[in-house]
Design a protein around this motif. Sequence first.
Motif, PDB file in Angstrom:
ATOM      1  N   GLY A  46     -22.362  28.670  94.429  1.00 17.16           N
ATOM      2  CA  GLY A  46     -22.058  27.566  94.993  1.00 17.16           C
ATOM      3  C   GLY A  46     -22.330  25.833  94.522  1.00 17.16           C
ATOM      4  N   LEU A 102     -18.786  30.113 107.193  1.00 14.92           N
ATOM      5  CA  LEU A 102     -18.371  31.522 106.519  1.00 14.92           C
ATOM      6  C   LEU A 102     -19.111  32.785 107.986  1.00 14.92           C
ATOM      7  CD1 LEU A 102     -19.462  31.075 103.137  1.00 14.92           C
ATOM      8  CD2 LEU A 102     -16.765  30.640 104.080  1.00 14.92           C
ATOM      9  N   PHE A 156     -26.387  27.255  99.058  1.00 16.94           N
ATOM     10  CA  PHE A 156     -25.328  28.322  99.637  1.00 16.94           C
ATOM     11  C   PHE A 156     -26.211  29.636 100.272  1.00 16.94           C
ATOM     12  CE2 PHE A 156     -22.556  31.497  97.831  1.00 16.94           C
ATOM     13  CZ  PHE A 156     -21.147  31.868  98.761  1.00 16.94           C
ATOM     14  N   HIS A 182     -13.170  24.424 106.844  1.00 11.93           N
ATOM     15  CA  HIS A 182     -12.940  25.908 107.025  1.00 11.93           C
ATOM     16  C   HIS A 182     -11.578  26.527 106.260  1.00 11.93           C
ATOM     17  CE1 HIS A 182      -9.422  25.266 109.213  1.00 11.93           C
ATOM     18  NE2 HIS A 182      -9.113  24.041 109.604  1.00 11.93           N
ATOM     19  N   LEU A 219     -19.378  23.805 105.726  1.00 14.64           N
ATOM     20  CA  LEU A 219     -18.009  25.178 105.492  1.00 14.64           C
ATOM     21  C   LEU A 219     -18.873  26.267 105.977  1.00 14.64           C
ATOM     22  CD1 LEU A 219     -15.937  26.602 104.954  1.00 14.64           C
ATOM     23  CD2 LEU A 219     -16.820  26.604 102.192  1.00 14.64           C
ATOM     24  N   GLN A 224     -12.709  34.566 103.979  1.00  9.78           N
ATOM     25  CA  GLN A 224     -13.736  34.700 102.850  1.00  9.78           C
ATOM     26  C   GLN A 224     -13.299  34.929 102.312  1.00  9.78           C
ATOM     27  OE1 GLN A 224     -17.582  34.686 104.919  1.00  9.78           O
ATOM     28  NE2 GLN A 224     -17.783  36.717 103.547  1.00  9.78           N
ATOM     29  N   VAL A 274     -22.417  34.681 104.686  1.00  4.28           N
ATOM     30  CA  VAL A 274     -22.676  34.232 103.309  1.00  4.28           C
ATOM     31  C   VAL A 274     -23.165  35.828 102.353  1.00  4.28           C
ATOM     32  CG1 VAL A 274     -24.469  33.166 102.003  1.00  4.28           C
ATOM     33  CG2 VAL A 274     -23.006  32.405 103.450  1.00  4.28           C
ATOM     34  N   THR A 310     -23.291  26.168 103.061  1.00 10.74           N
ATOM     35  CA  THR A 310     -22.626  26.764 104.014  1.00 10.74           C
ATOM     36  C   THR A 310     -23.900  27.807 104.888  1.00 10.74           C
ATOM     37  OG1 THR A 310     -23.629  28.647 102.697  1.00 10.74           O
ATOM     38  CG2 THR A 310     -21.315  27.231 101.483  1.00 10.74           C
ATOM     39  N   TYR A 311     -23.447  28.559 105.811  1.00  8.00           N
ATOM     40  CA  TYR A 311     -24.280  29.299 106.661  1.00  8.00           C
ATOM     41  C   TYR A 311     -23.550  30.005 107.103  1.00  8.00           C
ATOM     42  CZ  TYR A 311     -22.138  26.064 109.997  1.00  8.00           C
ATOM     43  OH  TYR A 311     -21.420  25.210 110.594  1.00  8.00           O
ATOM     44  N   ASN A 341     -27.418  31.687 104.091  1.00  6.50           N
ATOM     45  CA  ASN A 341     -26.773  31.639 105.543  1.00  6.50           C
ATOM     46  C   ASN A 341     -26.592  31.667 106.525  1.00  6.50           C
ATOM     47  OD1 ASN A 341     -29.442  33.431 105.117  1.00  6.50           O
ATOM     48  ND2 ASN A 341     -28.643  34.721 105.811  1.00  6.50           N
TER      49      ASN A 341
END
Length: 287
Positions: free
Chosen positions: A93, A269, A147, A30, A267, A40, A272, A217-218, A149
């Motif tokens: 990514g 976010l 990478f 995180h 991770l 971010q 994204v 990531t998401y 969302n």
Amino acid sequence: MEWLTKRIESLIFKFSVELKKGKWEHLPLHLDYESGKYRQSELKQIINDALPHFALTPKEYKEYSKSGDDGEKYRLAWSRISKRHKYSKGDYGELLLFLILKVFFKSEKLVTKVKLKSGNQEVLGYDCAHFTIEKKEPILWLGESKFHNNFSNAITSAFESLKDHCNVSFTKGTEFSILEPNIEVNKKSKAYNEVKSILKGVKSFDKLKIKVPIFITYDFDKITNHKSTSSETFISDFKAEYEAKIKSIDNRDLTIASNFELIFIILPLESVKSLKDEIEQLEHANR
């Protein structure tokens, strides 16, 4: 890149609370907060500063640094980033995965895969190629980066890639044929000879350890509910979130050789899309 490593270590953290163990190894990450906001947007500048380390070979980086021509160094680095649409190219990514492997696993880049692209074509195979020496034995790190969302889409895409890539015929045949002629390890080092012999098939593939980090990531909507990583509600929300995501990963089936080890790097976010938009603006300004 010592100064860059320190910046990353002050921004990206491993979740400190122990989680239930999953089928595979995992690294829940995180970001920190500052003035009540998830940091971010700072990833954009770190990506820019790290780009030459990621996109240039060690020899190229050394030559441009010695000449003092930072403008040309960055121009060449940005030129190797795909011109495909920001939502379909994987370079950003892959760069974050490169940094996470360097900082959290102390791995060294084996090949600058982004350099191997032809035009706007993505490099086939794994998204990164690193190595470590552990107990005097070389270990290959062949990673995947998603990478995205949306977590479900990212995991589906990841397992599709893993199914294709994590098998003996692909790794030993296709991937090794790409890596072997492009090794960037110092040729005078013992590591070079050991890695070279592996990729040339001198050592039995079954005895080779391959670690496969999968960077995911998401968007996580509860990020904006918090202002600090030390609050009880932050710890509670993120613990529940990570355990749910690990359970979701464990529900997927994948058959791999016994010498492959999967490591899922998660991770969440705030957005994204917003981060990709900011990076794209930076890219356009530097091309």
